[in-house]
Design a protein around this motif. Structure first.
Motif, short mmCIF file in Angstrom:
data_model
loop_
_atom_site.label_atom_id
_atom_site.label_comp_id
_atom_site.label_asym_id
_atom_site.label_seq_id
_atom_site.Cartn_x
_atom_site.Cartn_y
_atom_site.Cartn_z
N LEU A 67 0.84 -1.21 0.00
CA LEU A 67 0.00 0.00 0.00
C LEU A 67 0.87 1.26 0.00
O LEU A 67 0.57 2.22 -0.71
N LEU A 121 0.79 4.12 -2.73
CA LEU A 121 0.51 5.49 -2.30
C LEU A 121 1.63 6.43 -2.76
O LEU A 121 1.37 7.54 -3.22
N ARG A 169 -1.43 9.14 4.44
CA ARG A 169 -1.87 7.74 4.52
C ARG A 169 -0.65 6.81 4.46
O ARG A 169 -0.59 5.82 5.18
N GLU A 207 -6.49 2.33 -8.44
CA GLU A 207 -6.00 2.06 -7.07
C GLU A 207 -7.13 1.74 -6.10
O GLU A 207 -6.88 1.15 -5.05
N ARG A 229 -7.24 -1.97 -6.31
CA ARG A 229 -6.01 -2.57 -5.75
C ARG A 229 -6.01 -2.47 -4.23
O ARG A 229 -5.56 -3.40 -3.55
N SER A 230 -6.47 -1.34 -3.69
CA SER A 230 -6.52 -1.19 -2.23
C SER A 230 -7.51 -2.17 -1.61
O SER A 230 -7.25 -2.76 -0.57
N ASN A 231 -8.64 -2.35 -2.28
CA ASN A 231 -9.63 -3.32 -1.77
C ASN A 231 -9.07 -4.74 -1.79
O ASN A 231 -9.29 -5.51 -0.87
N ASP A 244 -7.73 -3.12 2.38
CA ASP A 244 -7.64 -1.82 3.03
C ASP A 244 -8.76 -0.90 2.50
O ASP A 244 -8.56 -0.12 1.57
N THR A 254 -7.89 3.01 2.57
CA THR A 254 -7.14 3.56 1.44
C THR A 254 -8.02 3.57 0.20
O THR A 254 -7.98 4.53 -0.59
N ALA A 255 -8.85 2.53 0.03
CA ALA A 255 -9.79 2.51 -1.10
C ALA A 255 -10.74 3.70 -1.02
O ALA A 255 -11.03 4.35 -2.03
#
Ligand code: FE2
Length: 160
Positions: free
Chosen positions: A16, A20, A70, A122, A125-127, A131, A134-135
């Motif tokens: 992550l 980020l 983040r 993203e 990708r965050s999911n 996370d 972040t999503a």
């Protein structure tokens, strides 16, 4: 990575932080391009575009901060210096060389659209890294960029 009591697994946090930081470089690049537009635009729509481009800059500055912080919350280091950003950014260089409003609207629309595309990717990708926060952050940025793209691009759309 710094030790943290954040309960997301370190393997996920490491990935992550990497994504980020990639998007942080893009966001800072985008912010400098908003100012480039704000400073250099000329023509009959000068005052409207000059103010709009600065408003977009202000919003993007907030996205920069959200993304950078983040990365740090997850135990990482935010890489936001000009040299790192120049090396890492995935965005195209600002394309307007002269002052006319249409060229700046086109240049800023192009880079807003490129940034919107990578940010939207993203969210998934965050999911996948479990996370949702972040999503959610990327969803907020993506929603904002869609709005700013509308504000900027609307200057071209009446012409069909
Ligand atoms: Fe200004």
């Amino acid at each position: 990575m710094y030790p943290t009591r954040n309960d997301l697994p370190e393997s996920a946090r490491t990935k992550l932080v990497e994504l980020l930081n990639a998007r942080l470089a893009d966001a800072i690049d985008l912010q400098t391009q908003c100012k480039q537009a704000h400073w250099n635009v000329k023509g009959p729509e000068f005052i409207a575009l000059h103010k709009l481009f600065d408003e977009v800059n202000g919003a993007v500055e907030e996205y920069v901060d959200l993304i950078a912080e983040r990365a740090v919350q997850l135990g990482g280091v935010a890489d936001g210096t000009a040299r790192v950003v120049a090396k890492r950014s995935s965005l195209p260089e600002y394309s307007a060389k002269e002052g006319d409003g249409r060229a700046h609207v086109e240049a800023l629309s192009t880079v807003l659209s490129a940034f919107g595309k990578v940010i939207r990717a993203e969210i998934d990708r965050s999911n996948e890294l479990s996370d949702a926060d972040t999503a959610d952050l990327f969803t907020e940025v993506s929603r904002g960029i869609d709005k700013w793209l509308w504000f900027v691009e609307a200057h071209l759309q009446a012409e069909g």
